[in-house]
Design an enzyme around this catalytic site. Structure first.
Site, PDB file in Angstrom:
ATOM      1  N   ALA A  64       0.842  -1.199   0.000  1.00  0.00           N
ATOM      2  CA  ALA A  64       0.000   0.000   0.000  1.00  0.00           C
ATOM      3  C   ALA A  64       0.876   1.247   0.000  1.00  0.00           C
ATOM      4  CB  ALA A  64      -0.919  -0.007   1.219  1.00  0.00           C
ATOM      5  N   GLY A 110       0.006  -4.758   0.912  1.00  0.00           N
ATOM      6  CA  GLY A 110      -1.129  -4.614   0.021  1.00  0.00           C
ATOM      7  C   GLY A 110      -0.888  -5.178  -1.361  1.00  0.00           C
ATOM      8  N   GLU A 113      -1.603  -8.835  -0.866  1.00  0.00           N
ATOM      9  CA  GLU A 113      -3.055  -8.959  -0.694  1.00  0.00           C
ATOM     10  C   GLU A 113      -3.771  -8.877  -2.041  1.00  0.00           C
ATOM     11  OE1 GLU A 113      -4.164  -7.203   3.636  1.00  0.00           O
ATOM     12  OE2 GLU A 113      -3.112  -5.816   2.312  1.00  0.00           O
ATOM     13  N   GLU A 133       3.457  -5.799   7.812  1.00  0.00           N
ATOM     14  CA  GLU A 133       2.814  -4.744   8.590  1.00  0.00           C
ATOM     15  C   GLU A 133       3.120  -4.809  10.081  1.00  0.00           C
ATOM     16  OE1 GLU A 133       0.341  -5.061   4.828  1.00  0.00           O
ATOM     17  OE2 GLU A 133       1.447  -6.412   6.154  1.00  0.00           O
TER      18      GLU A 133
END
Length: 259
Positions: A64, A110, A113, A133
């Site tokens: 992300a 992300g 993911e 994370e």
């Protein structure tokens, strides 16, 4: 809107390429908006039978967009940011056409993911996959804590999530997280080959197969088998089913039209 996601149609495959190589394809609002737009554009395009998701440059995705996360000054803003990612990933996961992630370099946070939301994954040898994370004092927020344990043994998923340490593609392949290994530089070609095999299938059966597997896993076995029975009964009445049987008898590939 800048071109942070390239869309190319190759035969019956839509190749969607994350195109922020200078940011290691960090996934932010602009990227997921473009992904959502692209998926909506090709959903009803009968010329597209499968999707390949790739990354430009030296990695699939670093995760992300940290800059966008740092701009969130309140939990509600962060919740909205995460919501945009999870909505786009859910759209990909539920997409009626099968998807293949072509992963190289690394897929973190992300980015991983996003790959987890695809139906299948191809990774180059030496690629690293992880959810780091925890090392930032948080947790994956775009489906990682839920999709990863559904694809790996829970103890392995816990180790990855709770330590933040990645695994390499070879280990991921041994565990079943990665469907195929490719040599360095070969992930996209291998993913396209895999997608071409999917695209040759009957579209209605492909979409139904995805639904049966994804939804059936949340049902008890008796209910899931009943769901399967009703689904294949519907498929029996399609023209593609008749074509498939005829092609089998004629010893030729089926020519499926999605009807």
């Amino acid at each position: 809107m800048s071109d942070v996601l390239r869309v190319e149609l190759r035969d019956q495959i839509a190749v969607l390429t994350l195109d922020r190589p200078e940011r290691l394809n960090a996934v932010g609002t602009e990227t997921v908006n473009r992904l959502t737009q692209a998926l909506n554009d090709i959903r009803d395009n009968d010329d597209v039978r499968a999707v390949v998701l790739a990354g430009a440059g030296r990695a699939f995705s670093a995760g992300a967009d940290i800059g966008e996360i740092e701009s969130c000054t309140a939990p509600g803003q962060f919740r909205a940011f995460v919501g945009r990612l999870t909505d786009a990933y859910a759209l990909l996961e539920d997409f009626p056409k099968p998807s293949v992630a072509a992963v190289h370099g690394f897929a973190f946070g992300g980015g991983l993911e996003l790959a987890l939301a695809c139906d299948l994954r191809v990774a180059e040898r030496g690629t690293r996959l992880g959810l780091p994370e925890m090392k930032l004092g948080v947790l994956p927020g775009a489906g990682g804590t839920q999709r990863l344990p559904r694809l790996l043994p829970p103890a392995i998923a816990k180790q990855m999530i709770l330590t933040g340490e990645p695994i390499d593609a070879e280990r991921a392949w041994q565990l079943g997280l990665v469907n195929e290994l490719a040599e360095p530089g070969g992930a996209l070609a291998a993913a396209e080959k895999l997608a071409a095999g999917l695209a040759a299938g009957a579209p209605l059966a492909l979409a139904a197969g995805k639904r049966l597997i994804d939804h059936g896993l949340g049902m008890d076995l008796t209910t899931a088998i009943a769901y399967e029975r009703e689904t294949v009964t519907v498929l029996f009445s399609t023209e593609d089913r008749a074509e498939g049987l005829k092609a089998f008898r004629d010893r030729r590939p089926g020519e499926f039209r999605g009807v």
